[in-house]
Design a protein around this motif. Structure first.
Motif, PDB file in Angstrom:
ATOM      1  N   GLU A 274      17.814  72.356  12.355  1.00 27.03           N
ATOM      2  CA  GLU A 274      16.526  71.670  12.350  1.00 27.03           C
ATOM      3  C   GLU A 274      16.328  70.774  13.571  1.00 27.03           C
ATOM      4  OE1 GLU A 274      16.209  69.580   8.684  1.00 27.03           O
ATOM      5  OE2 GLU A 274      16.236  71.390   7.428  1.00 27.03           O
ATOM      6  N   MET A 275      17.360  70.651  14.412  1.00 30.82           N
ATOM      7  CA  MET A 275      17.242  69.813  15.612  1.00 30.82           C
ATOM      8  C   MET A 275      16.314  70.470  16.628  1.00 30.82           C
ATOM      9  SD  MET A 275      21.167  68.433  16.124  1.00 30.82           S
ATOM     10  CE  MET A 275      20.746  67.492  17.592  1.00 30.82           C
ATOM     11  N   GLN A 276      15.431  69.671  17.206  1.00 30.36           N
ATOM     12  CA  GLN A 276      14.492  70.182  18.207  1.00 30.36           C
ATOM     13  C   GLN A 276      14.913  69.699  19.593  1.00 30.36           C
ATOM     14  OE1 GLN A 276      10.475  69.108  17.126  1.00 30.36           O
ATOM     15  NE2 GLN A 276      10.883  69.409  14.954  1.00 30.36           N
ATOM     16  N   GLN A 277      15.023  70.620  20.534  1.00 29.03           N
ATOM     17  CA  GLN A 277      15.395  70.252  21.892  1.00 29.03           C
ATOM     18  C   GLN A 277      14.148  69.975  22.710  1.00 29.03           C
ATOM     19  OE1 GLN A 277      17.990  73.048  23.841  1.00 29.03           O
ATOM     20  NE2 GLN A 277      18.432  71.646  25.536  1.00 29.03           N
ATOM     21  N   VAL A 278      14.047  68.745  23.238  1.00 32.77           N
ATOM     22  CA  VAL A 278      12.899  68.343  24.041  1.00 32.77           C
ATOM     23  C   VAL A 278      13.104  68.763  25.488  1.00 32.77           C
ATOM     24  CG1 VAL A 278      11.473  66.408  24.808  1.00 32.77           C
ATOM     25  CG2 VAL A 278      12.454  66.409  22.496  1.00 32.77           C
ATOM     26  N   ASN A 279      14.292  68.467  26.027  1.00 33.51           N
ATOM     27  CA  ASN A 279      14.686  68.927  27.365  1.00 33.51           C
ATOM     28  C   ASN A 279      16.201  69.098  27.373  1.00 33.51           C
ATOM     29  OD1 ASN A 279      15.822  66.299  27.942  1.00 33.51           O
ATOM     30  ND2 ASN A 279      13.736  65.586  28.363  1.00 33.51           N
ATOM     31  N   ALA A 280      16.785  69.245  28.543  1.00 35.93           N
ATOM     32  CA  ALA A 280      18.216  69.546  28.637  1.00 35.93           C
ATOM     33  C   ALA A 280      19.088  68.481  27.996  1.00 35.93           C
ATOM     34  CB  ALA A 280      18.606  69.738  30.098  1.00 35.93           C
ATOM     35  N   ASN A 281      18.646  67.218  28.009  1.00 39.06           N
ATOM     36  CA  ASN A 281      19.473  66.126  27.508  1.00 39.06           C
ATOM     37  C   ASN A 281      18.853  65.361  26.341  1.00 39.06           C
ATOM     38  OD1 ASN A 281      20.045  66.403  30.617  1.00 39.06           O
ATOM     39  ND2 ASN A 281      21.881  65.480  29.735  1.00 39.06           N
TER      40      ASN A 281
END
Length: 396
Positions: A225-232
């Motif tokens: 369920e984690m959403q990646q916004v950008n690389a970090n």
């Protein structure tokens, strides 16, 4: 002697019950007994959605007490046993609304308290589009218009006790003033921080892109369920306790609440007033109506209390030439006949609750959630479907 002879003769004339008759009598007795228990004492309930995570999980089976707040006398007494509002096979109504009783409740052990987890009938479930019950009928109207919705769907109305059952936590009781700022609820001006049983979205920034996600999993975060916004940067649901542990890790730069600023207007929130620019993390203050409380009627208060006065308390309400009329009489104030409550889900960004539909009237209250008697994880492997650690677990 004569009496004994007569008694013997009468006993001999009695017909012995057939096996079929014995089974019928037993079934009728069981249905009547189970119905009485279900209506007046205790009822089973299943968690259908994730709106109460981390307190309650999808697949938790609960027992709900009718005794704690007082059992509600059936308002629609003619109904098929064990069915709520719809027959399981035919899809037709499981009740007859030709007979309707007034709202009455037996004496209970206590009143509803703040932080109680309560099962209740959905207040905006009075009108339903049968082909799209996941979306509120009133939301469908706002997305389209009355003619389009009523031509596209089969629309039905439901009595109070036959509206959909849902479960939430009581945040505010009658007479309280509730508000929310930057994701934190305040009751009567005092902040009520979310306990470890609930969750909010957190924005997590890392110092590196080389991450072992098992660390997140061990802390209780759901990797899928984690959403990646950008690389970090990631957004994940969790508790403040989980976030505190995360901040101590050497590869974590920051882990802060990820909420909407007050300037953002969600638009589809209670009370649907264009003058109130509210969102799920910033709203209020709102005073919750209490029985006997009198509110001044004007353009500021009516958006908040119109539905309660009109729909829940059964009054004719209309505005003519900027003057409000209740039951065809000019009204400058109104005194409430029932107590109301403010309900919210513990999974704050995944819950359709009072922020969307407003106050919960007391006649919609079903009962208090007591304990989990079974928990079933449908996504797990066959050997791990039963969550053994949750069995016979109390609800707080």
């Amino acid at each position: 002697m004569k009496w004994k002879f007569w008694q013997k003769e009468t006993d001999g004339n009695k017909k012995k019950k057939t096996k079929t008759r014995e089974w019928v009598d037993a079934i009728v007795f069981a249905v009547v007994a189970a119905t009485i228990i279900r209506v007046f004492f205790i009822e089973a309930y299943t968690i259908p959605s994730g709106s109460m995570e981390r307190s309650l999980l999808i697949g938790d089976f609960l027992f709900v007490s009718k005794v704690n707040y007082g059992a509600r006398i059936p308002m629609t007494p003619v109904a098929f046993p064990f069915a709520h509002h719809t027959m399981p096979i035919t899809g037709t109504k499981a009740y007859w609304d030709g007979v309707q009783w007034q709202y009455r409740r037996l004496p209970g052990l206590s009143e509803i308290k703040r932080n109680d987890i309560v099962v209740f009938n959905l207040p905006v479930g009075d009108t339903v589009a049968l082909e799209n019950q996941e979306t509120s009928y009133y939301t469908l109207l706002r997305q389209s218009d009355w003619k389009a919705v009523n031509s596209q769907y089969t629309i039905t109305s439901r009595p109070v006790d036959k509206r959909e059952n849902i479960i939430k936590r009581c945040i505010g009781i009658s007479g309280d003033v509730v508000s929310m700022k930057n994701g934190v609820v305040s009751i009567n001006g005092k902040q009520e921080l979310l306990k470890n049983t609930g969750q909010m979205p957190y924005k997590i920034e890392t110092k590196t892109t080389d991450i072992n996600f098992d660390v997140f999993k061990d802390l209780g975060f759901r990797i899928g369920e984690m959403q990646q916004v950008n690389a970090n940067t990631y957004v994940a649901n969790g508790t403040e306790e989980m976030a505190q542990k995360l901040r101590k890790l050497d590869f974590i730069k920051s882990a802060e609440l990820f909420v909407k600023p007050p300037s953002v207007n969600d638009g589809d929130l209670f009370p649907l007033d264009t003058n109130r620019k509210w969102n799920v993390d910033n709203f209020g203050p709102v005073k919750i109506p209490a029985k006997g409380w009198t509110v001044k009627i004007d353009s500021n208060t009516m958006p908040l209390y119109y539905r309660a006065i009109r729909t829940y308390e059964g009054n004719k309400v209309e505005q003519r030439n900027n003057v409000w009329y209740i039951n065809d009489k000019v009204a400058t104030s109104y005194t409430f006949k029932m107590n109301y409550y403010w309900m919210m889900g513990d999974n704050r960004h995944n819950s359709i609750d009072s922020r969307y539909w407003g106050f919960l009237p007391e006649d919609h209250v079903v009962g208090k959630a007591l304990f989990i008697w079974m928990s079933w994880d449908s996504t797990a492997s066959l050997l791990n479907k039963i969550r053994w650690g949750r069995l016979l677990r109390g609800i707080h």
